[in-house]
Design a protein around this motif. Structure first.
Motif, PDB file in Angstrom:
ATOM      1  N   GLN A  36      -1.493 -12.807  17.831  1.00 22.97           N
ATOM      2  CA  GLN A  36      -2.562 -12.692  17.467  1.00 22.97           C
ATOM      3  C   GLN A  36      -2.538 -14.460  18.452  1.00 22.97           C
ATOM      4  N   TYR A  37      -1.467 -15.196  17.902  1.00 26.07           N
ATOM      5  CA  TYR A  37      -1.827 -16.607  17.777  1.00 26.07           C
ATOM      6  C   TYR A  37      -1.432 -16.835  19.290  1.00 26.07           C
ATOM      7  N   ASP A  38      -0.173 -15.624  19.361  1.00 30.44           N
ATOM      8  CA  ASP A  38       0.372 -15.959  21.092  1.00 30.44           C
ATOM      9  C   ASP A  38      -1.057 -15.303  21.896  1.00 30.44           C
ATOM     10  N   ARG A  39      -1.369 -14.328  21.600  1.00 25.00           N
ATOM     11  CA  ARG A  39      -2.515 -14.166  22.655  1.00 25.00           C
ATOM     12  C   ARG A  39      -3.726 -15.707  22.801  1.00 25.00           C
ATOM     13  N   LEU A  40      -3.856 -16.597  22.060  1.00 16.37           N
ATOM     14  CA  LEU A  40      -4.185 -17.309  21.881  1.00 16.37           C
ATOM     15  C   LEU A  40      -4.223 -18.609  22.199  1.00 16.37           C
ATOM     16  N   GLY A  41      -2.885 -18.484  22.398  1.00 15.06           N
ATOM     17  CA  GLY A  41      -2.064 -19.978  22.859  1.00 15.06           C
ATOM     18  C   GLY A  41      -1.776 -20.633  21.942  1.00 15.06           C
ATOM     19  N   LEU A  42      -1.846 -20.863  20.963  1.00  8.08           N
ATOM     20  CA  LEU A  42      -1.610 -21.099  19.643  1.00  8.08           C
ATOM     21  C   LEU A  42       0.360 -21.682  19.941  1.00  8.08           C
ATOM     22  N   VAL A  43       0.917 -20.731  19.615  1.00  5.15           N
ATOM     23  CA  VAL A  43       2.351 -20.547  20.098  1.00  5.15           C
ATOM     24  C   VAL A  43       2.672 -19.592  21.309  1.00  5.15           C
ATOM     25  N   GLN A  44       3.951 -20.741  22.208  1.00  6.26           N
ATOM     26  CA  GLN A  44       4.272 -19.462  23.390  1.00  6.26           C
ATOM     27  C   GLN A  44       5.325 -19.249  22.726  1.00  6.26           C
ATOM     28  N   PRO A  45       6.307 -17.928  22.162  1.00  3.99           N
ATOM     29  CA  PRO A  45       7.343 -17.587  22.417  1.00  3.99           C
ATOM     30  C   PRO A  45       7.830 -17.295  23.694  1.00  3.99           C
ATOM     31  N   GLY A  46       9.244 -16.747  23.293  1.00  2.30           N
ATOM     32  CA  GLY A  46      10.149 -16.814  24.865  1.00  2.30           C
ATOM     33  C   GLY A  46      10.446 -15.168  25.074  1.00  2.30           C
ATOM     34  N   VAL A  60       8.522 -21.534  13.974  1.00  3.08           N
ATOM     35  CA  VAL A  60       8.747 -21.183  13.380  1.00  3.08           C
ATOM     36  C   VAL A  60       7.810 -22.059  12.443  1.00  3.08           C
ATOM     37  N   ALA A  61       8.183 -23.509  12.943  1.00  6.96           N
ATOM     38  CA  ALA A  61       7.393 -24.618  12.047  1.00  6.96           C
ATOM     39  C   ALA A  61       6.333 -24.875  12.673  1.00  6.96           C
ATOM     40  N   LEU A  62       6.000 -25.026  14.048  1.00  6.31           N
ATOM     41  CA  LEU A  62       4.861 -24.508  14.658  1.00  6.31           C
ATOM     42  C   LEU A  62       4.285 -23.283  13.940  1.00  6.31           C
ATOM     43  N   LEU A  63       4.014 -22.287  13.361  1.00 12.21           N
ATOM     44  CA  LEU A  63       3.653 -21.645  13.441  1.00 12.21           C
ATOM     45  C   LEU A  63       2.865 -21.825  11.227  1.00 12.21           C
ATOM     46  N   ARG A  64       4.128 -22.129  10.836  1.00 17.44           N
ATOM     47  CA  ARG A  64       3.769 -22.840  10.002  1.00 17.44           C
ATOM     48  C   ARG A  64       2.533 -23.905   9.115  1.00 17.44           C
ATOM     49  N   GLU A  65       2.421 -24.891  10.582  1.00 13.48           N
ATOM     50  CA  GLU A  65       1.461 -25.948  10.103  1.00 13.48           C
ATOM     51  C   GLU A  65       0.477 -25.563  10.627  1.00 13.48           C
ATOM     52  N   VAL A  66       0.429 -24.380  11.888  1.00 19.61           N
ATOM     53  CA  VAL A  66      -1.284 -23.566  11.780  1.00 19.61           C
ATOM     54  C   VAL A  66      -1.719 -23.367  10.503  1.00 19.61           C
ATOM     55  N   GLN A  67      -0.916 -22.264   9.673  1.00 23.51           N
ATOM     56  CA  GLN A  67      -1.260 -22.112   8.468  1.00 23.51           C
ATOM     57  C   GLN A  67      -1.801 -23.067   7.693  1.00 23.51           C
ATOM     58  N   ARG A  68      -0.949 -24.281   7.609  1.00 22.64           N
ATOM     59  CA  ARG A  68      -1.302 -25.445   6.473  1.00 22.64           C
ATOM     60  C   ARG A  68      -3.603 -25.708   6.934  1.00 22.64           C
ATOM     61  N   LEU A  69      -2.548 -25.449   8.481  1.00 21.88           N
ATOM     62  CA  LEU A  69      -4.131 -26.143   8.620  1.00 21.88           C
ATOM     63  C   LEU A  69      -5.439 -25.024   8.503  1.00 21.88           C
ATOM     64  N   SER A  70      -5.234 -24.271   8.697  1.00 19.92           N
ATOM     65  CA  SER A  70      -5.740 -22.893   8.480  1.00 19.92           C
ATOM     66  C   SER A  70      -6.912 -23.008   7.511  1.00 19.92           C
ATOM     67  N   VAL A  75      -9.237 -25.901   8.814  1.00 18.68           N
ATOM     68  CA  VAL A  75      -9.288 -25.837   9.968  1.00 18.68           C
ATOM     69  C   VAL A  75      -9.246 -24.487  10.684  1.00 18.68           C
ATOM     70  N   ASN A  76     -10.450 -24.020  12.142  1.00 18.42           N
ATOM     71  CA  ASN A  76     -10.694 -23.224  12.484  1.00 18.42           C
ATOM     72  C   ASN A  76      -9.268 -23.667  13.739  1.00 18.42           C
ATOM     73  N   LEU A  77      -9.408 -21.639  14.038  1.00 18.21           N
ATOM     74  CA  LEU A  77      -7.928 -21.885  15.173  1.00 18.21           C
ATOM     75  C   LEU A  77      -8.422 -22.404  16.775  1.00 18.21           C
ATOM     76  N   ALA A  78      -9.379 -22.899  16.544  1.00 17.26           N
ATOM     77  CA  ALA A  78     -10.487 -23.960  18.041  1.00 17.26           C
ATOM     78  C   ALA A  78      -9.961 -24.889  17.687  1.00 17.26           C
ATOM     79  N   GLY A  79     -10.209 -25.129  16.771  1.00 22.20           N
ATOM     80  CA  GLY A  79      -9.647 -27.593  16.082  1.00 22.20           C
ATOM     81  C   GLY A  79      -8.073 -27.074  16.841  1.00 22.20           C
ATOM     82  N   ARG A  82      -6.701 -27.287  19.381  1.00 21.87           N
ATOM     83  CA  ARG A  82      -6.949 -28.893  20.173  1.00 21.87           C
ATOM     84  C   ARG A  82      -5.675 -29.668  19.451  1.00 21.87           C
ATOM     85  N   ILE A  83      -5.753 -29.668  18.040  1.00 19.64           N
ATOM     86  CA  ILE A  83      -4.988 -30.227  17.634  1.00 19.64           C
ATOM     87  C   ILE A  83      -3.874 -30.900  17.928  1.00 19.64           C
ATOM     88  N   ILE A  84      -2.515 -28.753  17.874  1.00 16.86           N
ATOM     89  CA  ILE A  84      -2.132 -28.515  18.398  1.00 16.86           C
ATOM     90  C   ILE A  84      -1.386 -29.475  20.010  1.00 16.86           C
TER      91      ILE A  84
END
Length: 146
Positions: A36-46, A60-70, A75-79, A82-84
């Protein structure tokens, strides 16, 4: 059963070598969340040759940060997206500033070299660290004035 692995963004590798199940486990998420995060563009895996997602330690570190912010900051996923984006832009701008400072230092060194090689006395040159806004008016002396 699994050893806890701590990955910080600063020291994380960019090599896209982790399959989705391993990345999800390291991030403490379900693989479907990563999709889901890939589809939303929050993380871009190879992508592997067969199309499977491959994640890096930095992902993975970015995914952890997304989880922490959420979860912790609410913070919602759109926010979060934007933060990232703003954090990435800030990093790119910091790199550009460092490049420009390096070029400026090199230019000052070159000026110093040219001044040292000049045939005219350097005491006639005045170096200003900042541009001056002062206005200097020169008027020739009239005969008889001191």
């Amino acid at each position: 059963m699994y050893e806890e692995i701590s990955i910080s963004m600063e020291h994380a590798s960019d090599a896209k070598v982790l399959i989705i199940s391993v990345a999800a486990r390291l991030a403490g998420m379900h693989p479907q969340t990563l999709r889901q995060y890939d589809r939303l563009g929050l993380v871009q895996p190879g992508r592997a040759g067969g199309g499977g997602r491959r994640y890096s330690e930095r992902d993975v570190a970015l995914l952890r940060e997304v989880q922490r912010l959420s979860q912790e900051d609410g913070v919602n996923l759109a926010g979060i997206k934007r933060i990232i984006g703003l954090e990435q832009l800030a990093g790119e701008l910091q790199e550009r500033v460092a490049q420009l400072e390096s070029q400026l230092d090199a230019a000052y060194q070159r000026i110093a070299q040219l001044e040292a090689m000049a045939s005219y006395p350097s005491r006639d040159l005045v170096r200003q660290e900042r541009p001056s806004t002062a206005l200097v008016v020169w008027r020739p002396r009239r005969s008889g004035e001191r």
